[in-house]
Design a protein around this motif. Structure first.
Motif, PDB file in Angstrom:
ATOM      1  N   LYS A 275       0.825  -1.207   0.000  1.00 40.02           N
ATOM      2  CA  LYS A 275       0.000   0.000   0.000  1.00 40.02           C
ATOM      3  C   LYS A 275       0.859   1.258   0.000  1.00 40.02           C
ATOM      4  CE  LYS A 275      -3.666  -2.136   2.799  1.00 40.02           C
ATOM      5  NZ  LYS A 275      -4.327  -2.085   4.135  1.00 40.02           N
ATOM      6  N   HIS A 276       1.999   1.197   0.685  1.00 40.20           N
ATOM      7  CA  HIS A 276       2.870   2.367   0.848  1.00 40.20           C
ATOM      8  C   HIS A 276       4.326   1.937   0.620  1.00 40.20           C
ATOM      9  CE1 HIS A 276      -0.647   4.269   2.700  1.00 40.20           C
ATOM     10  NE2 HIS A 276      -0.739   3.227   3.487  1.00 40.20           N
ATOM     11  N   PRO A 277       4.705   1.599  -0.617  1.00 41.96           N
ATOM     12  CA  PRO A 277       6.035   1.024  -0.856  1.00 41.96           C
ATOM     13  C   PRO A 277       7.181   1.950  -0.491  1.00 41.96           C
ATOM     14  CG  PRO A 277       4.944   1.580  -2.927  1.00 41.96           C
ATOM     15  CD  PRO A 277       3.903   1.701  -1.851  1.00 41.96           C
ATOM     16  N   GLU A 278       6.961   3.271  -0.549  1.00 39.25           N
ATOM     17  CA  GLU A 278       8.050   4.199  -0.228  1.00 39.25           C
ATOM     18  C   GLU A 278       8.431   4.166   1.242  1.00 39.25           C
ATOM     19  OE1 GLU A 278       4.268   6.119   0.736  1.00 39.25           O
ATOM     20  OE2 GLU A 278       4.979   5.008  -1.015  1.00 39.25           O
ATOM     21  N   CYS A 279       7.619   3.522   2.074  1.00 36.89           N
ATOM     22  CA  CYS A 279       7.895   3.498   3.517  1.00 36.89           C
ATOM     23  C   CYS A 279       8.856   2.388   3.932  1.00 36.89           C
ATOM     24  CB  CYS A 279       6.589   3.351   4.304  1.00 36.89           C
ATOM     25  SG  CYS A 279       5.520   4.804   4.237  1.00 36.89           S
ATOM     26  N   TRP A 280       9.177   1.456   2.998  1.00 33.42           N
ATOM     27  CA  TRP A 280      10.054   0.338   3.355  1.00 33.42           C
ATOM     28  C   TRP A 280      11.498   0.645   2.978  1.00 33.42           C
ATOM     29  CZ3 TRP A 280      11.042  -5.046   0.959  1.00 33.42           C
ATOM     30  CH2 TRP A 280      11.435  -5.954   1.963  1.00 33.42           C
ATOM     31  N   LEU A 281      12.434  -0.039   3.603  1.00 33.74           N
ATOM     32  CA  LEU A 281      13.864   0.212   3.416  1.00 33.74           C
ATOM     33  C   LEU A 281      14.367  -0.577   2.204  1.00 33.74           C
ATOM     34  CD1 LEU A 281      16.084   1.839   4.954  1.00 33.74           C
ATOM     35  CD2 LEU A 281      16.701  -0.312   6.074  1.00 33.74           C
ATOM     36  N   TRP A 282      14.101  -0.074   1.003  1.00 28.40           N
ATOM     37  CA  TRP A 282      14.444  -0.807  -0.213  1.00 28.40           C
ATOM     38  C   TRP A 282      15.943  -0.865  -0.469  1.00 28.40           C
ATOM     39  CZ3 TRP A 282      11.090  -3.886  -2.467  1.00 28.40           C
ATOM     40  CH2 TRP A 282       9.725  -3.646  -2.270  1.00 28.40           C
ATOM     41  N   MET A 283      16.743   0.034   0.121  1.00 34.46           N
ATOM     42  CA  MET A 283      18.183   0.011  -0.152  1.00 34.46           C
ATOM     43  C   MET A 283      18.925  -1.036   0.684  1.00 34.46           C
ATOM     44  SD  MET A 283      16.752   2.784   1.206  1.00 34.46           S
ATOM     45  CE  MET A 283      16.887   4.241   2.221  1.00 34.46           C
ATOM     46  N   TYR A 284      18.185  -1.758   1.518  1.00 30.36           N
ATOM     47  CA  TYR A 284      18.765  -2.862   2.284  1.00 30.36           C
ATOM     48  C   TYR A 284      18.780  -4.119   1.412  1.00 30.36           C
ATOM     49  CZ  TYR A 284      19.143  -6.414   5.982  1.00 30.36           C
ATOM     50  OH  TYR A 284      19.536  -7.471   6.765  1.00 30.36           O
ATOM     51  N   LYS A 285      19.775  -4.960   1.582  1.00 28.79           N
ATOM     52  CA  LYS A 285      19.886  -6.182   0.779  1.00 28.79           C
ATOM     53  C   LYS A 285      18.952  -7.254   1.350  1.00 28.79           C
ATOM     54  CE  LYS A 285      24.540  -5.217  -0.927  1.00 28.79           C
ATOM     55  NZ  LYS A 285      25.954  -5.664  -1.001  1.00 28.79           N
ATOM     56  N   GLN A 286      17.706  -7.190   0.917  1.00 30.32           N
ATOM     57  CA  GLN A 286      16.669  -8.066   1.469  1.00 30.32           C
ATOM     58  C   GLN A 286      16.826  -9.520   1.035  1.00 30.32           C
ATOM     59  OE1 GLN A 286      14.700  -6.648   3.563  1.00 30.32           O
ATOM     60  NE2 GLN A 286      14.628  -4.476   3.029  1.00 30.32           N
ATOM     61  N   TRP A 287      17.470  -9.768  -0.109  1.00 26.75           N
ATOM     62  CA  TRP A 287      17.586 -11.130  -0.636  1.00 26.75           C
ATOM     63  C   TRP A 287      19.056 -11.497  -0.811  1.00 26.75           C
ATOM     64  CZ3 TRP A 287      13.818  -7.683  -2.527  1.00 26.75           C
ATOM     65  CH2 TRP A 287      12.492  -8.042  -2.247  1.00 26.75           C
ATOM     66  N   ARG A 288      19.796 -11.513   0.285  1.00 21.76           N
ATOM     67  CA  ARG A 288      21.221 -11.853   0.205  1.00 21.76           C
ATOM     68  C   ARG A 288      21.426 -13.295  -0.276  1.00 21.76           C
ATOM     69  NH1 ARG A 288      24.428  -8.157   3.112  1.00 21.76           N
ATOM     70  NH2 ARG A 288      23.220  -6.757   4.441  1.00 21.76           N
ATOM     71  N   TYR A 289      20.504 -14.176   0.067  1.00 20.88           N
ATOM     72  CA  TYR A 289      20.644 -15.593  -0.259  1.00 20.88           C
ATOM     73  C   TYR A 289      19.442 -16.047  -1.080  1.00 20.88           C
ATOM     74  CZ  TYR A 289      23.900 -15.041   3.578  1.00 20.88           C
ATOM     75  OH  TYR A 289      24.916 -14.591   4.393  1.00 20.88           O
ATOM     76  N   ARG A 290      19.695 -16.934  -2.029  1.00 18.58           N
ATOM     77  CA  ARG A 290      18.621 -17.483  -2.856  1.00 18.58           C
ATOM     78  C   ARG A 290      18.820 -18.988  -2.998  1.00 18.58           C
ATOM     79  NH1 ARG A 290      21.398 -18.007  -7.756  1.00 18.58           N
ATOM     80  NH2 ARG A 290      23.054 -16.466  -8.050  1.00 18.58           N
TER      81      ARG A 290
END
Length: 341
Positions: A275-290
């Motif tokens: 709903k409010h994507p600008e509020c999340w910390l997108w510059m953090y490496k959320q998917w370090r592992y796959r």
């Protein structure tokens, strides 16, 4: 040289703590936008991470221009979070209501007040300031925080964060310290959207349809002690105020699957972030592992920085992964945490 740098760092932050509470709110909001915009343009690595995270999370839902707008907004929200942390000495038990609207579930709050509880939120909106508000409302948290390299900065942040009655502890023996506090009918405050090395303290969940490795501490504490997990976020409003929203309280049973409970909690947060994507910390490496693809080879569905992890493959239910990835992990033997790091 290091001591000199540490000296100037703390002098600058002390100046911010002295100055910002003396500025009017509208100037603080302008300052946060300016700092966030500057960070967006100057932090090339973080900007690239944010834009690729948005590409992988939303696909074609947003155009490249819209992704840049969201990423820039994320920097501005993060800047506002820390501007307001330095401003927070102005926030008191008598004044916090001027700055916050609270949407809460009173029965869940009352149960937590009587028995203690595990309070969780992601890096969304102002996760720093809302913690202080709950302290003023009679819920003093025990919170795990990472120390800074500069001990004086660690002390400064600890002092700011503990103003409303919280206790911030180091990561050493954190689970034992949290369990002791919760057994005294206390409260634990935790950020749940950390990307950590796959292992005993982690589980695999799907975040925007992509697998990632996140901590399970909040779920394990609640299961062992029979406590509620209280979920919530704090959304910044354009006028300089905030809306703090508590969602459902989750009460896991000892026999519940930890991964499934962790996924359920994340799904609550993901719905709000959408709903409010600008509020999340997108510059953090959320998917370090796959858990898909090959070692050393980028995967088009995952951000450029993600690394293939045999350990994460082992944590994902086999029926939820492509069979070639399951077979590949099995053929290479038991997962090696050293190799995945």
């Amino acid at each position: 040289m290091k001591k000199l740098r540490y000296f100037f760092e703390i002098q600058l932050l002390d100046l911010a703590v002295w100055l910002l509470p003396r500025l009017p709110r509208h100037l603080l909001m302008v300052l946060a936008r300016v700092l966030g915009t500057l960070a967006f343009w100057l932090d090339a690595r973080g900007r690239a991470t944010a834009l690729d995270n948005l590409r992988c999370a939303f696909g074609d839902e947003y155009s490249p221009a819209e992704r840049r707008r969201i990423a820039r907004g994320s920097y501005e929200v993060f800047a506002r979070t820390f501007v307001d942390l330095f401003w927070s000495p102005s926030l008191t038990a008598e004044t916090w209501q001027q700055h916050f609207d609270i949407i809460t579930d009173l029965p869940s709050e009352e149960k937590a007040r009587q028995n203690g509880g595990v309070w969780v939120t992601p890096h969304f909106g102002n996760f720093e300031l809302v913690s202080q508000v709950w302290g003023f409302r009679g819920f003093p948290f025990t919170v795990v925080a990472q120390d800074f390299k500069n001990p004086a900065i660690t002390h400064l942040f600890k002092r700011l964060r503990e103003q409303s009655g919280h206790t911030f502890i180091s990561q050493d023996n954190a689970m034992i310290k949290l369990m002791k506090a919760l057994k005294r009918k206390g409260h634990a405050g935790l950020l749940t959207d950390l990307s950590i090395t796959p292992g005993r303290a982690a589980t695999a969940i799907q975040c925007y349809g992509l697998w990632t490795s996140v901590p399970t501490l909040h779920v394990e504490l609640a299961k062992r002690l029979g406590l509620s997990i209280i979920t919530g976020v704090c959304r910044p409003l354009p006028d300089g105020r905030y809306e703090a929203h508590l969602f459902e309280a989750i009460e896991p049973k000892p026999e519940d699957d930890t991964r499934e409970v962790t996924q359920r909690i994340w799904d609550i947060f993901e719905q709000e972030i959408r709903k409010h994507p600008e509020c999340w910390l997108w510059m953090y490496k959320q998917w370090r592992y796959r858990p898909v693809g090959k070692p050393g080879v980028p995967h088009p569905d995952y951000p450029f920085y993600s690394n293939y992890s045999k350990a994460l493959v082992q944590m994902v239910p086999p029926e939820l992964l492509p069979q070639e990835d399951v077979a590949s992990a099995a053929s290479t033997g038991a997962p090696s945490r050293k190799a995945d790091a």
